[in-house]
Design a protein around this motif. Sequence first.
Motif, PDB file in Angstrom:
ATOM      1  N   ILE A 152     -22.782 -11.493  38.590  1.00 20.42           N
ATOM      2  CA  ILE A 152     -23.530 -10.287  38.934  1.00 20.42           C
ATOM      3  C   ILE A 152     -24.866 -10.210  38.203  1.00 20.42           C
ATOM      4  O   ILE A 152     -25.875  -9.818  38.784  1.00 20.42           O
ATOM      5  CB  ILE A 152     -22.679  -9.036  38.637  1.00 20.42           C
ATOM      6  N   LYS A 153     -24.881 -10.572  36.935  1.00 16.65           N
ATOM      7  CA  LYS A 153     -26.111 -10.397  36.171  1.00 16.65           C
ATOM      8  C   LYS A 153     -27.271 -11.200  36.745  1.00 16.65           C
ATOM      9  O   LYS A 153     -28.396 -10.718  36.826  1.00 16.65           O
ATOM     10  CB  LYS A 153     -25.888 -10.780  34.699  1.00 16.65           C
ATOM     11  N   GLY A 154     -26.977 -12.430  37.161  1.00 11.72           N
ATOM     12  CA  GLY A 154     -28.037 -13.243  37.747  1.00 11.72           C
ATOM     13  C   GLY A 154     -28.606 -12.615  39.003  1.00 11.72           C
ATOM     14  O   GLY A 154     -29.823 -12.623  39.231  1.00 11.72           O
ATOM     15  N   ARG A 155     -27.737 -12.031  39.813  1.00 14.06           N
ATOM     16  CA  ARG A 155     -28.192 -11.410  41.062  1.00 14.06           C
ATOM     17  C   ARG A 155     -28.917 -10.095  40.794  1.00 14.06           C
ATOM     18  O   ARG A 155     -29.859  -9.743  41.504  1.00 14.06           O
ATOM     19  CB  ARG A 155     -26.994 -11.203  41.978  1.00 14.06           C
ATOM     20  N   LEU A 156     -28.468  -9.365  39.764  1.00  9.22           N
ATOM     21  CA  LEU A 156     -29.178  -8.140  39.390  1.00  9.22           C
ATOM     22  C   LEU A 156     -30.591  -8.456  38.904  1.00  9.22           C
ATOM     23  O   LEU A 156     -31.545  -7.741  39.235  1.00  9.22           O
ATOM     24  CB  LEU A 156     -28.407  -7.408  38.294  1.00  9.22           C
ATOM     25  N   LYS A 157     -30.717  -9.503  38.124  1.00  5.61           N
ATOM     26  CA  LYS A 157     -32.041  -9.884  37.625  1.00  5.61           C
ATOM     27  C   LYS A 157     -32.969 -10.274  38.774  1.00  5.61           C
ATOM     28  O   LYS A 157     -34.161  -9.930  38.770  1.00  5.61           O
ATOM     29  CB  LYS A 157     -31.911 -11.043  36.631  1.00  5.61           C
ATOM     30  N   GLU A 158     -32.412 -10.973  39.741  1.00  2.03           N
ATOM     31  CA  GLU A 158     -33.207 -11.359  40.916  1.00  2.03           C
ATOM     32  C   GLU A 158     -33.685 -10.129  41.669  1.00  2.03           C
ATOM     33  O   GLU A 158     -34.867 -10.028  42.039  1.00  2.03           O
ATOM     34  CB  GLU A 158     -32.351 -12.241  41.827  1.00  2.03           C
ATOM     35  N   LEU A 159     -32.790  -9.170  41.876  1.00  2.00           N
ATOM     36  CA  LEU A 159     -33.151  -7.938  42.570  1.00  2.00           C
ATOM     37  C   LEU A 159     -34.147  -7.124  41.750  1.00  2.00           C
ATOM     38  O   LEU A 159     -35.123  -6.586  42.289  1.00  2.00           O
ATOM     39  CB  LEU A 159     -31.893  -7.114  42.847  1.00  2.00           C
ATOM     40  N   ALA A 160     -33.920  -7.036  40.440  1.00  2.00           N
ATOM     41  CA  ALA A 160     -34.812  -6.281  39.569  1.00  2.00           C
ATOM     42  C   ALA A 160     -36.229  -6.841  39.616  1.00  2.00           C
ATOM     43  O   ALA A 160     -37.213  -6.095  39.615  1.00  2.00           O
ATOM     44  CB  ALA A 160     -34.282  -6.286  38.145  1.00  2.00           C
ATOM     45  N   GLY A 161     -36.334  -8.165  39.662  1.00  2.00           N
ATOM     46  CA  GLY A 161     -37.650  -8.790  39.741  1.00  2.00           C
ATOM     47  C   GLY A 161     -38.390  -8.395  41.009  1.00  2.00           C
ATOM     48  O   GLY A 161     -39.609  -8.173  40.993  1.00  2.00           O
ATOM     49  N   LYS A 162     -37.669  -8.287  42.112  1.00  2.00           N
ATOM     50  CA  LYS A 162     -38.290  -7.888  43.380  1.00  2.00           C
ATOM     51  C   LYS A 162     -38.728  -6.417  43.351  1.00  2.00           C
ATOM     52  O   LYS A 162     -39.734  -6.051  43.967  1.00  2.00           O
ATOM     53  CB  LYS A 162     -37.321  -8.142  44.525  1.00  2.00           C
ATOM     54  N   ILE A 163     -37.959  -5.592  42.640  1.00  2.24           N
ATOM     55  CA  ILE A 163     -38.329  -4.184  42.513  1.00  2.24           C
ATOM     56  C   ILE A 163     -39.623  -4.043  41.731  1.00  2.24           C
ATOM     57  O   ILE A 163     -40.529  -3.302  42.116  1.00  2.24           O
ATOM     58  CB  ILE A 163     -37.196  -3.398  41.833  1.00  2.24           C
ATOM     59  N   VAL A 164     -39.741  -4.773  40.635  1.00  5.29           N
ATOM     60  CA  VAL A 164     -40.961  -4.720  39.823  1.00  5.29           C
ATOM     61  C   VAL A 164     -42.148  -5.278  40.599  1.00  5.29           C
ATOM     62  O   VAL A 164     -43.259  -4.731  40.556  1.00  5.29           O
ATOM     63  CB  VAL A 164     -40.763  -5.499  38.504  1.00  5.29           C
ATOM     64  N   ALA A 165     -41.922  -6.351  41.332  1.00  2.17           N
ATOM     65  CA  ALA A 165     -43.004  -6.942  42.116  1.00  2.17           C
ATOM     66  C   ALA A 165     -43.510  -5.979  43.174  1.00  2.17           C
ATOM     67  O   ALA A 165     -44.712  -5.940  43.478  1.00  2.17           O
ATOM     68  CB  ALA A 165     -42.517  -8.239  42.770  1.00  2.17           C
ATOM     69  N   ALA A 166     -42.624  -5.171  43.723  1.00  4.88           N
ATOM     70  CA  ALA A 166     -43.009  -4.253  44.790  1.00  4.88           C
ATOM     71  C   ALA A 166     -43.574  -2.941  44.271  1.00  4.88           C
ATOM     72  O   ALA A 166     -44.467  -2.356  44.890  1.00  4.88           O
ATOM     73  CB  ALA A 166     -41.797  -3.965  45.679  1.00  4.88           C
ATOM     74  N   ALA A 167     -43.048  -2.467  43.137  1.00  4.13           N
ATOM     75  CA  ALA A 167     -43.420  -1.116  42.697  1.00  4.13           C
ATOM     76  C   ALA A 167     -43.971  -1.051  41.284  1.00  4.13           C
ATOM     77  O   ALA A 167     -44.389   0.026  40.841  1.00  4.13           O
ATOM     78  CB  ALA A 167     -42.191  -0.204  42.801  1.00  4.13           C
ATOM     79  N   GLY A 168     -43.977  -2.170  40.564  1.00  7.62           N
ATOM     80  CA  GLY A 168     -44.443  -2.134  39.188  1.00  7.62           C
ATOM     81  C   GLY A 168     -43.417  -1.477  38.282  1.00  7.62           C
ATOM     82  O   GLY A 168     -42.230  -1.402  38.595  1.00  7.62           O
ATOM     83  N   GLY A 169     -43.874  -0.984  37.155  1.00  8.03           N
ATOM     84  CA  GLY A 169     -42.980  -0.323  36.218  1.00  8.03           C
ATOM     85  C   GLY A 169     -42.138  -1.316  35.437  1.00  8.03           C
ATOM     86  O   GLY A 169     -42.456  -2.499  35.343  1.00  8.03           O
ATOM     87  N   ASP A 170     -41.044  -0.808  34.906  1.00  6.15           N
ATOM     88  CA  ASP A 170     -40.185  -1.638  34.076  1.00  6.15           C
ATOM     89  C   ASP A 170     -38.730  -1.423  34.503  1.00  6.15           C
ATOM     90  O   ASP A 170     -38.380  -0.384  35.076  1.00  6.15           O
ATOM     91  CB  ASP A 170     -40.357  -1.267  32.606  1.00  6.15           C
ATOM     92  N   VAL A 171     -37.896  -2.396  34.199  1.00  8.06           N
ATOM     93  CA  VAL A 171     -36.474  -2.319  34.564  1.00  8.06           C
ATOM     94  C   VAL A 171     -35.620  -2.910  33.447  1.00  8.06           C
ATOM     95  O   VAL A 171     -36.095  -3.712  32.650  1.00  8.06           O
ATOM     96  CB  VAL A 171     -36.177  -3.080  35.873  1.00  8.06           C
ATOM     97  N   LYS A 172     -34.361  -2.500  33.412  1.00  4.25           N
ATOM     98  CA  LYS A 172     -33.362  -3.107  32.534  1.00  4.25           C
ATOM     99  C   LYS A 172     -32.086  -3.286  33.345  1.00  4.25           C
ATOM    100  O   LYS A 172     -31.723  -2.421  34.145  1.00  4.25           O
ATOM    101  CB  LYS A 172     -33.094  -2.244  31.300  1.00  4.25           C
ATOM    102  N   VAL A 173     -31.417  -4.403  33.124  1.00  2.00           N
ATOM    103  CA  VAL A 173     -30.226  -4.754  33.890  1.00  2.00           C
ATOM    104  C   VAL A 173     -28.992  -4.692  32.988  1.00  2.00           C
ATOM    105  O   VAL A 173     -29.021  -5.177  31.849  1.00  2.00           O
ATOM    106  CB  VAL A 173     -30.383  -6.179  34.477  1.00  2.00           C
ATOM    107  N   PHE A 174     -27.910  -4.093  33.503  1.00  2.00           N
ATOM    108  CA  PHE A 174     -26.687  -3.959  32.710  1.00  2.00           C
ATOM    109  C   PHE A 174     -25.457  -4.335  33.533  1.00  2.00           C
ATOM    110  O   PHE A 174     -25.340  -3.945  34.693  1.00  2.00           O
ATOM    111  CB  PHE A 174     -26.524  -2.519  32.214  1.00  2.00           C
ATOM    112  N   VAL A 175     -24.541  -5.076  32.895  1.00  2.00           N
ATOM    113  CA  VAL A 175     -23.264  -5.425  33.527  1.00  2.00           C
ATOM    114  C   VAL A 175     -22.152  -5.288  32.492  1.00  2.00           C
ATOM    115  O   VAL A 175     -21.919  -6.198  31.708  1.00  2.00           O
ATOM    116  CB  VAL A 175     -23.251  -6.865  34.081  1.00  2.00           C
ATOM    117  N   ASP A 176     -21.503  -4.149  32.454  1.00  2.00           N
ATOM    118  CA  ASP A 176     -20.256  -3.953  31.719  1.00  2.00           C
ATOM    119  C   ASP A 176     -20.365  -4.092  30.199  1.00  2.00           C
ATOM    120  O   ASP A 176     -19.873  -3.231  29.465  1.00  2.00           O
ATOM    121  CB  ASP A 176     -19.183  -4.902  32.267  1.00  2.00           C
ATOM    122  N   THR A 177     -20.959  -5.157  29.703  1.00  2.00           N
ATOM    123  CA  THR A 177     -20.962  -5.396  28.262  1.00  2.00           C
ATOM    124  C   THR A 177     -21.885  -4.446  27.510  1.00  2.00           C
ATOM    125  O   THR A 177     -21.724  -4.261  26.310  1.00  2.00           O
ATOM    126  CB  THR A 177     -21.387  -6.842  27.956  1.00  2.00           C
TER     127      THR A 177
END
Length: 388
Positions: A115-140
């Motif tokens: 999941i984390k790898g796929r979340l990072k991929e999606l997060a990168g597309k969100i930043v590319a489209a809208a800017g800003g900052d993101v953080k990704v979390f999976v359970d741990t």
Amino acid sequence: MRTSISDQAKLRRLIDREARRAGFDAVAITTPGAIPQAPARLADFVAAGYHGSMGWMAETLERRADPSVLWPDVRSIIVLAMNYGPDHDPRALQQLPDRGAISVYARNRDYHDVIKGRLKELAGKIVAAAGGDVKVFVDTAPVMEKPLAEAAGLGWQGKHTNLVSREHGSWLFLGSIFTTAELEPDKAEEDHCGSCRACLDACPTDAFPAPYKLDARRCISYLTIENKGPIPPEFRGAIGNRIYGCDDCLAACPWNKFAQAASEAKLVARADLREPALADLLKLDDAGFRTLFSGSPVKRIGRDRFIRNVLIAVGNSDDRSLVAPARELLADRSPLVRGAAVWALSRLAADDTVRELAAAALLGENDSTVRNEWHLALGTVDNNGRAS
């Protein structure tokens, strides 16, 4: 980061589209302030001692209860879910006592990695489209993903405290993306458990003191995974052949009838972990354990705790052919393994054999927990270590 309504709608369409492409089965949006009831519930859970030895829950209480404390800049939380539903009822494996039952989620590649790898991929597309900052979390990370998922409308926390979905039942992995972008939140889901208590009644160790409350200290998942010491004697029989986790409360949920079996390719399923033979597992040394469970979440508990679990299953198997391999583990370097081997033999071997083994072992055994196991096997102490 303020965005216009039209930009929010455009970004949301991108999130939905790319989440599906990344293999997620559901996605929804909520806000960091959407779970105001969570801090008190979590505090009560810890105050009651239900977290057991999971000290990190108490240590991260403030950050875990409030996403804004974890990251003050967060404006929206994207919660994503991936179905891992099995194509069978995992409880059927309990009818094969010579086999080990590994929780469904752990028969696949470690979901944190998937999941984390796929979340990072999606997060990168969100930043590319809208800017800003993101953080990704999976359970741990200290994130209360189940309450957030409920607030976002992905499902509701059932009486077994896990997320339940009308589309996927109780079989969902969760992950989240915190973002500085402002997004329109989705509507929270309502509780649809009604008067049903199937999950509560299914628990082999009565780990639910009340609906929606879990005492982890009695939960087989906690006992076989988080617990680092010997498994308390009062729970050993109820564990049966469950050697890593327990699916009973999840599998009992009636909402599972709407769920579809997950794609094994997507989850990187391990057929060799579906019903492994206890006899084979007993032979694992550290290197063999690491090889067998490479890429699996099982690897995280280490060989000794795992063999402890296997020996509990051996003791419940009524399979006398396992006496010899269990006996060999009386000489294991790990006190945890030696102690579990004592219990397994006390259940399988003849009384005379147990007495002979105890007489020889107690002469050289210096570990107090293992010595106590021998005395428990001999009936000279009770489950609390008191002379009987």
